[in-house]
Design a protein around this motif. Sequence first.
Motif: not given
Length: 224
Positions: A170-176
């Motif tokens: 799983x990859x999560x980019x914040x401030x997307x």
Amino acid sequence: FERGSRWLAPTAWLQGRELVYQNIVHRDLDRLGISTPFYPLRSAASYSYLYLLLRLVQDHQSLRFLELGAGQSTVLLSQFLGQQVDAVTTLEHDGDWAARIGAQVQATLHHAPLDQRDFAGHRFEGYDPDSLSADERFNVLLVDGPRGSRRRSRWTGLEFIERALDDEFVVIFDDAERRGEIQTIAQALKLLDARGVRYGVQLTRSVNSQFLIATPRYAAALYY
């Protein structure tokens, strides 16, 4: 009414969604017996981000997190070490901030000054993947550092997608919601496509938005 509010009062609509995530986060923290205070304000992790992390650690076992940028998320994840979470490794370029967060957590927190990097045709300031052991692999990557930029923001995350992830992840980019992050996310998807990786994506919208990429083993996260 909800569809109309998105057009007529988008800021209020997003703030309303953040309140929903706030209630869920505090409900789950109370149920889990976690009394550590959290302050999801200003540049700190939003409630929607904390919500995603809470769902991940409650729905999956043997998670190994690599986090770019220390903060409230580091504090939260450290509560689950030795339970659903096997490891939390965090890279933080600000030495004072690294020391402050490191004093609050059991996670492995590296002070990793930013270095001049070249990747995917662009030069940028980022974390050096060689700061990790060559054989370390993670199944969750959180891209929330360093400080964002207007173009190709947090491009450094791309190197870790290529070099530090398990086959299932799983990859999560914040401030997307920001343009610079959108450019980096688009490049991340191109890299995965070039390798023939099977994945799905999901956008969580709130006062700050998160873009989540998950391979089949973690496909449930696409419905959070």
